[in-house]
Design a protein around this motif. Structure first.
Motif, PDB file in Angstrom:
ATOM      1  N   TYR A  63       0.748  -1.219   0.090  1.00  0.00           N
ATOM      2  CA  TYR A  63      -0.092   0.023   0.004  1.00  0.00           C
ATOM      3  C   TYR A  63       0.868   1.299  -0.106  1.00  0.00           C
ATOM      4  CZ  TYR A  63      -3.874   3.007   0.974  1.00  0.00           C
ATOM      5  OH  TYR A  63      -4.756   3.996   1.153  1.00  0.00           O
TER       6      TYR A  63
ATOM      7  N   HIS B 158      -9.741  12.558   2.846  1.00  0.00           N
ATOM      8  CA  HIS B 158     -10.169  12.511   1.483  1.00  0.00           C
ATOM      9  C   HIS B 158     -11.321  11.553   0.954  1.00  0.00           C
ATOM     10  CE1 HIS B 158      -7.201   9.229   2.190  1.00  0.00           C
ATOM     11  NE2 HIS B 158      -7.435   8.829   0.926  1.00  0.00           N
TER      12      HIS B 158
ATOM     13  N   HIS C 258     -11.619   8.760  -0.463  1.00  0.00           N
ATOM     14  CA  HIS C 258     -11.415   7.335  -0.452  1.00  0.00           C
ATOM     15  C   HIS C 258     -12.362   6.351   0.342  1.00  0.00           C
ATOM     16  CE1 HIS C 258      -7.332   7.690  -2.861  1.00  0.00           C
ATOM     17  NE2 HIS C 258      -8.464   7.827  -3.484  1.00  0.00           N
TER      18      HIS C 258
ATOM     19  N   HIS D 282     -12.083   5.807   4.290  1.00  0.00           N
ATOM     20  CA  HIS D 282     -12.108   6.907   5.014  1.00  0.00           C
ATOM     21  C   HIS D 282     -13.520   7.551   5.194  1.00  0.00           C
ATOM     22  CE1 HIS D 282      -7.826   7.416   5.163  1.00  0.00           C
ATOM     23  NE2 HIS D 282      -7.842   6.838   4.124  1.00  0.00           N
TER      24      HIS D 282
ATOM     25  N   HIS E 260      -1.835  11.186  -4.639  1.00  0.00           N
ATOM     26  CA  HIS E 260      -2.580  10.037  -4.331  1.00  0.00           C
ATOM     27  C   HIS E 260      -4.206  10.367  -4.286  1.00  0.00           C
ATOM     28  CE1 HIS E 260      -4.156   6.646  -1.764  1.00  0.00           C
ATOM     29  NE2 HIS E 260      -4.706   7.229  -1.016  1.00  0.00           N
TER      30      HIS E 260
ATOM     31  N   ASP F 124      -3.685  10.043   3.706  1.00  0.00           N
ATOM     32  CA  ASP F 124      -2.829   9.064   2.929  1.00  0.00           C
ATOM     33  C   ASP F 124      -2.022  10.315   1.787  1.00  0.00           C
ATOM     34  OD1 ASP F 124      -4.311   7.064   3.915  1.00  0.00           O
ATOM     35  OD2 ASP F 124      -5.416   6.623   2.042  1.00  0.00           O
TER      36      ASP F 124
END
Ligand SMILES: [Zn+2]
Length: 295
Positions: free
Chosen positions: A4, A84, A86, A89, A182, A201
């Motif tokens: 990751y 963010h 994603h 989250h 990212h 991230d």
């Protein structure tokens, strides 16, 4: 752990449920869990409000965190901020049941997720067409199992563009948009008094691409911005906390690698030898992985 994030260690926990940990006077966090890619969840505790950092990757993840919060003394009045858009989250937002604060782009991206199906077939089809990545599809299947109907997309309520200050009562928090490869909506959460920086991230590679990658100028600009905070503790969402010394060492190594990749574009041997020289040591797997993302 999954591939990751290069240079990121710790956080995996196969057997036990994660427990809330104290990071500084006003900050607690639930460590990451790589088993189903659960990110760090944070609680910044002021005299009047508790700010929750990220909503978790599922109702179960959010519930675990909320149950842990019950065990400590913290104001019941809560705020929620998203680092963010994603899935890992935000899929716990419904369970958090709080109006969320987020970057304007985060809201836009989250709203694009509404109306999507989350069945195996739908996920596999999105992976096939390159809209979704295999790693996330696998983790969603693993986190939710058959309970895919629990996935409910909730929009943020309060949005900002560049930065936002939040006064929790004696504890000031600054949200700062930093972007990056990212996710270009990435923000960081700086707890001024404690000098704690939640990184989300933000400096992970772009994973929504055929080949995971960094763009050198974007990456270098981000690293400079993160350095400016001069935090005492840096907390990436999928890693253990790092001291300033540890994080600055990482910054140094990432800059060396980026410079080597830019100056020796396409010549793997030359890149590796420039890295060895700059780092003053032999290269490990993390170094090679990072270099591969840079070209
Ligand atoms: Zn992410």
């Amino acid at each position: 752990m999954p591939a990751y994030f290069t240079g990121c260690h710790g956080g995996g926990n196969k057997l036990a449920k994660q427990k809330l940990k104290q990071l500084s006077k006003h900050v607690r966090y639930l460590p990451a869990d790589h088993e189903t890619d659960r990110p760090v969840l944070g609680a910044v505790i002021g005299n009047d409000y508790t700010l929750i950092v990220d909503a978790g990757n599922s109702p179960a993840h959010a519930e675990l965190f909320l149950n842990e919060l019950k065990e400590i003394k913290a104001p019941e009045s809560r705020l929620l901020v998203l680092t963010h858009w994603h899935w890992d989250h935000i899929f716990g937002m419904k369970k958090m049941n709080l109006p969320a604060i987020a970057h304007t782009k985060t809201k836009k991206y989250i709203e694009k997720l509404k109306g999507l199906q989350w069945t195996d077939e739908a996920l596999d089809e999105r992976v096939r067409t390159g809209v979704e990545i295999e790693f996330c599809a696998e983790m969603i299947k693993k986190e939710f199992g058959e309970r895919r109907n629990e996935i409910e997309i909730v929009s943020p309520v309060i949005t900002f563009e560049n930065s936002l200050a939040i006064d929790l009562g004696g504890v000031r928090v600054r949200l700062q948009h930093v972007g990056g490869d990212h996710a270009d909506d990435s923000i960081v959460v700086f707890v001024e008094k404690d000098k704690v920086l939640f990184l989300g991230d933000c400096y992970t590679q772009n994973m929504y691409a055929k080949k995971w990658n960094y763009t050198a100028p974007v990456f270098l600009k981000l690293l400079d911005e993160l350095e400016h905070f001069q935090a005492a503790v840096y907390l990436h969402s999928h890693c253990d906390p790092a001291t300033q010394a540890e994080f600055f060492q990482e910054l140094f190594e990432m800059r060396i690698t980026t410079k080597a990749a830019v100056e020796n574009k396409g010549n793997r041997e030359a890149i590796h030898s420039a890295m060895k020289e700059g780092l003053g040591r032999e290269l490990n797997d993390d170094d090679l992985e990072l270099a591969s993302y840079l070209g």
